[in-house]
Write a protein that holds these residues in place. Sequence first.
Motif, mmCIF file in Angstrom:
data_model
loop_
_atom_site.group_PDB
_atom_site.id
_atom_site.type_symbol
_atom_site.label_atom_id
_atom_site.label_comp_id
_atom_site.label_asym_id
_atom_site.label_seq_id
_atom_site.Cartn_x
_atom_site.Cartn_y
_atom_site.Cartn_z
ATOM 1 N N THR A 71 0.639 -1.303 0.032
ATOM 2 C CA THR A 71 0.085 -0.128 -0.141
ATOM 3 C C THR A 71 0.914 1.138 0.026
ATOM 4 O O THR A 71 0.598 2.093 -0.888
ATOM 5 C CB THR A 71 -1.081 -0.017 1.282
ATOM 6 N N LEU A 72 1.802 1.199 0.863
ATOM 7 C CA LEU A 72 2.894 2.381 0.759
ATOM 8 C C LEU A 72 3.465 2.658 -0.356
ATOM 9 O O LEU A 72 3.629 3.765 -0.983
ATOM 10 C CB LEU A 72 3.781 2.085 1.858
ATOM 11 N N LEU A 73 4.034 1.460 -0.893
ATOM 12 C CA LEU A 73 4.701 1.699 -2.322
ATOM 13 C C LEU A 73 3.581 2.178 -3.325
ATOM 14 O O LEU A 73 4.218 3.162 -4.115
ATOM 15 C CB LEU A 73 5.154 0.209 -2.703
ATOM 16 N N CYS A 74 2.454 1.658 -3.285
ATOM 17 C CA CYS A 74 1.546 2.289 -4.339
ATOM 18 C C CYS A 74 1.185 3.798 -4.170
ATOM 19 O O CYS A 74 1.068 4.501 -5.248
ATOM 20 C CB CYS A 74 0.119 1.355 -4.466
ATOM 21 N N HIS A 75 1.026 4.098 -2.752
ATOM 22 C CA HIS A 75 0.735 5.604 -2.712
ATOM 23 C C HIS A 75 1.910 6.411 -2.995
ATOM 24 O O HIS A 75 1.525 7.619 -3.421
ATOM 25 C CB HIS A 75 0.371 5.736 -1.189
ATOM 26 N N ILE A 76 3.047 6.047 -2.771
ATOM 27 C CA ILE A 76 4.176 6.884 -3.133
ATOM 28 C C ILE A 76 4.285 6.766 -4.598
ATOM 29 O O ILE A 76 4.552 8.043 -5.245
ATOM 30 C CB ILE A 76 5.554 6.361 -2.523
ATOM 31 N N SER A 77 4.060 5.991 -5.225
ATOM 32 C CA SER A 77 4.296 5.903 -6.734
ATOM 33 C C SER A 77 3.161 6.896 -7.403
ATOM 34 O O SER A 77 3.248 7.639 -8.378
ATOM 35 C CB SER A 77 3.987 4.413 -7.242
#
Length: 222
Positions: A71-77
Amino acid sequence: MANDTSSDSDNEIIGARVKLFGHEKPIHQVLGGGKVADILLWRDRNLSAALLGGMTVIWFLFEIVEYNFVTLLCHISITTMLVLFIWSTAADIFKWKPPQIPDIILQESFFQSLAYILHRRFNQLLPMLLHISCGIDLPIFLLNIVSLYIFSVIGSYFSFVNLLYIGFLCVHTLPIVYERYEEEINNWVSDIIIVLRKNYRSFKKNYLNRIPRGPVKPKKTQ
């Protein structure tokens, strides 16, 4: 005569001052002498501070906010793509300079240097652990057993993310502390080892040497 022997043993123990890690080189060379060593010893303060700040933010998001990694990786992207899209669109409208994406964010030499240091430290640590495990220096062996047990107890009270962050803080701060207070730390470690060796010799003299042993059989010669 016995007192002279005991005195000689004590003098031998006291004279056996140790140098942490058993090295004679500066700590910068022990850490590889490259970019990684500069970061760990805060020679490049901006990069070291940025790395510490970035790891602290990651720890906060995972441990405090309880973000999931995916989730964090997707939100950062998503956030990065939206910022670049708005910036690029505004640049076309207002004739601004468009965003410049660097071809290389982290140099390949950084990862090579880091891998080299980890590889060399592992190759030095493994023979050291095997040597200690053989019980040649019993005080050091017992000290490592007790230390590992204490770490195992401490680890049961922390999550894996907290342990990683604590380990990162140790790696990021202890080298520069050791570089600044090398003599004091070496003397402190030497005093601890001297006390352990004295206690072990006393224990060996009062208990271990009194254990009855069978006669030593002579080796057969072929």
